[in-house]
Design a protein around this motif. Structure first.
Motif, mmCIF file in Angstrom:
data_model
loop_
_atom_site.group_PDB
_atom_site.id
_atom_site.type_symbol
_atom_site.label_atom_id
_atom_site.label_comp_id
_atom_site.label_asym_id
_atom_site.label_seq_id
_atom_site.Cartn_x
_atom_site.Cartn_y
_atom_site.Cartn_z
ATOM 1 N N VAL A 24 44.682 36.478 39.711
ATOM 2 C CA VAL A 24 44.601 36.886 38.302
ATOM 3 C C VAL A 24 44.566 35.660 37.405
ATOM 4 O O VAL A 24 43.779 35.584 36.449
ATOM 5 C CB VAL A 24 45.782 37.808 37.940
ATOM 6 C CG1 VAL A 24 45.813 38.079 36.442
ATOM 7 C CG2 VAL A 24 45.694 39.117 38.719
ATOM 8 N N SER A 27 41.224 33.987 37.466
ATOM 9 C CA SER A 27 40.166 34.767 36.812
ATOM 10 C C SER A 27 40.054 34.457 35.326
ATOM 11 O O SER A 27 39.010 34.686 34.713
ATOM 12 C CB SER A 27 40.417 36.260 37.017
ATOM 13 O OG SER A 27 41.454 36.724 36.156
ATOM 14 N N PRO A 67 49.611 36.711 30.965
ATOM 15 C CA PRO A 67 48.455 37.394 31.544
ATOM 16 C C PRO A 67 48.169 38.756 30.924
ATOM 17 O O PRO A 67 47.148 39.376 31.242
ATOM 18 C CB PRO A 67 48.851 37.548 33.015
ATOM 19 C CG PRO A 67 50.342 37.574 33.000
ATOM 20 C CD PRO A 67 50.758 36.654 31.891
ATOM 21 N N GLU A 251 40.773 43.558 42.150
ATOM 22 C CA GLU A 251 40.464 42.149 41.898
ATOM 23 C C GLU A 251 39.197 41.732 42.651
ATOM 24 O O GLU A 251 38.350 41.002 42.117
ATOM 25 C CB GLU A 251 41.653 41.282 42.308
ATOM 26 C CG GLU A 251 41.585 39.861 41.803
ATOM 27 C CD GLU A 251 41.689 39.751 40.289
ATOM 28 O OE1 GLU A 251 41.098 38.802 39.747
ATOM 29 O OE2 GLU A 251 42.331 40.598 39.648
ATOM 30 N N ARG A 272 49.249 45.084 38.637
ATOM 31 C CA ARG A 272 47.895 44.546 38.422
ATOM 32 C C ARG A 272 47.903 43.043 38.182
ATOM 33 O O ARG A 272 46.974 42.333 38.576
ATOM 34 C CB ARG A 272 47.228 45.271 37.238
ATOM 35 C CG ARG A 272 45.769 44.871 37.001
ATOM 36 C CD ARG A 272 44.922 45.279 38.172
ATOM 37 N NE ARG A 272 43.565 44.743 38.103
ATOM 38 C CZ ARG A 272 43.207 43.538 38.541
ATOM 39 N NH1 ARG A 272 44.112 42.723 39.072
ATOM 40 N NH2 ARG A 272 41.957 43.140 38.458
ATOM 41 N N ILE A 273 48.952 42.527 37.527
ATOM 42 C CA ILE A 273 48.987 41.093 37.243
ATOM 43 C C ILE A 273 49.784 40.319 38.293
ATOM 44 O O ILE A 273 49.946 39.096 38.187
ATOM 45 C CB ILE A 273 49.563 40.804 35.841
ATOM 46 C CG1 ILE A 273 51.015 41.257 35.734
ATOM 47 C CG2 ILE A 273 48.681 41.431 34.770
ATOM 48 C CD1 ILE A 273 51.678 40.900 34.401
#
Length: 471
Positions: A24, A27, A67, A251, A272-273
């Motif tokens: 993450v 990205s 994030p 991801e 998710r993070i």
């Protein structure tokens, strides 16, 4: 009520959370969470929260390097037209600020783990605004309402509540009877068809079941790739590891260029993070001023659990006062103003002696008209906001606990003028968020966001005990 054997499911995966967090970070993506009430923050820590969404507010949040950033839209309390307007404003301003900061953003439509809220309106609006701003076209909406810490899970496409091994499909609970956002379906594909009024047939909804999640991240990615463009994707989850495995698959596919909007429950963003679960934060007795100033507990939610928690608190704590806003009197044009004035005076005086509860009357005023129900809710919420604001201008409590999703949003942004804050963590494992306000009338004291439908009958009492000046 049915019993499900969780031990019969494939064993949960053991995904690498740290590897996910590193992906993450590489990205360069920042997740903007449009939180339809502030209880979405209860699963995360060390993230900025915005009670307002001007471009400058996003610039402040993005400058933190976090994030993700939460934005309190409070849209669950709004009519559809207002909810659409707010969602559009948030996305436009976030994308403008992100462009200035040279950041990539992705959008999360955080909603209720019991399926109440403006669906499919809000994901539709986000997708539309992203397209208008020249962002990557949204291929699919990914729907993940599960909240395992609170007993809300999805198994084989069916969402429900787990309590001591007994599984109740969500369509059979009190939440499905909500006067504004009610529904009949428990299978998420059917719920999508129901709430979209047939725009999406259940047969068109892509289901990602637990066996896929517990296979591998590549299997999850394959399932996501298989979804036709525009098809809603609904995902199982029983434990945190299922959400992390989903995030790893997402991801992979997003790195290939596919863009999603997420419609999710509270813990999705943590997974998710790649943020690990945190221990509940230490409170060390809140605020300053010794025992000469009490805390304020504001209770607006009317779900059965909240009413039981309130009853337990008043029966088991030595409170300075319990002040009720009588809703029928409030709604009466001849007595409404006096009712607020009476509450403000009573709470302000009692805070000098100790902890005070301010709550709305427990008999819910019902109507068959959803618009009228929202109007009544807004009138009651306004009274709570006005009362808290007037009290806080006179006397800063040692802490504030706001019970109920809409209540906690309104109290934060309008009752206490919180525009910017940080999520410090949770008061209990995975539930009940504690904020540190940067500005407003609550700067320097803990602000506790306590959802109406989490915890057990004793949890509100336990929260007050942890924060109070007196044991």
């Amino acid at each position: 009520m049915a019993s499900i054997d969780l031990h019969a499911l494939p064993p949960a995966a053991e995904p690498d959370v740290d590897a996910l967090a590193a992906r993450v970070a590489r990205s360069g993506r920042v997740f903007v969470v449009l939180d339809d009430d502030p209880t979405g923050t209860q699963s995360v820590a060390d993230l900025p929260v915005l009670g307002a969404w001007d471009v400058d507010d996003f610039a402040w949040a993005f400058a933190s390097g976090a994030p993700a950033v939460y934005v309190l839209t409070n849209s669950r309390s709004l009519d559809p037209e207002s909810a659409e307007r707010v969602n559009r404003e948030v996305v436009r301003n976030a994308m403008e600020a992100a462009t200035t900061a040279d950041l990539r953003v992705a959008f999360v439509s955080r909603s209720d783990s019991t399926l109440r809220g403006h669906y499919p309106l809000e994901p539709d609006v986000i997708s539309s605004e992203v397209a208008n701003a020249g962002g990557a076209p949204i291929a699919n909406v990914v729907i993940v309402p599960a909240f395992p810490d609170a007993g809300r899970i999805t198994v084989c496409g069916t969402h429900g509540m787990l309590d001591a091994g007994d599984f109740t499909p969500i369509g059979e609970t009190e939440f499905a009877k909500d006067s504004t956002f009610g529904f009949a379906s428990s299978r998420l594909a059917d719920w999508v068809e129901e709430k979209s009024h047939g725009r999406f047939a259940a047969s068109e909804v892509v289901e990602v079941h637990i066996d896929v999640l517990r296979d591998s991240e590549e299997a999850v990615a394959d399932a996501l790739r298989s979804a036709p463009e525009g098809a809603p994707i609904v995902v199982d989850a029983v434990v945190e590891e299922d959400l992390v495995q989903l995030a790893l698959g997402l991801e992979i596919v997003e790195a290939e260029g596919r863009a999603f909007v997420y419609r999710v429950g509270p813990p999705f963003l943590r997974a998710r993070i790649g943020q690990r679960r945190r221990e509940p934060i230490a409170t060390d007795r809140a605020g300053e001023g010794g025992a000469t100033r009490g805390g304020l507990i504001v209770v607006g939610s009317h779900v059965g659990l909240t009413s039981r928690q309130l009853a337990h608190l008043t029966a088991n704590r030595d409170l300075a006062a319990v002040v009720e806003i009588d809703v029928p009197r409030l709604l009466d044009p001849e007595t409404g103003t006096q009712e607020v004035s009476r509450a403000v005076a009573a709470v302000s005086d009692a805070l000098l002696r100790g902890d005070v509860v301010l709550h709305t009357s427990r008999t819910l005023v019902r109507t068959e008209d959803p618009d009228e129900s929202l109007r009544i809710s807004r009138r009651v919420s306004q009274a709570v906001v006005d009362s808290v604001h007037a009290v806080a201008e006179r006397r800063t409590p040692r802490f504030v606990i706001a019970k109920g999703g809409i209540t906690s949003s309104d109290v934060a942004t309008r009752g206490l003028d919180i525009r910017r804050a940080h999520v410090k963590g949770s008061l209990f494992p995975g539930i009940v968020s504690v904020w540190e306000a940067v500005d407003g009338l609550a700067a320097g004291i803990p602000y506790v966001v306590f959802a109406g439908n989490v915890g057990d009958d004793t949890s509100l009492t336990a929260a007050v005990e942890r924060l109070s000046a007196t044991p």
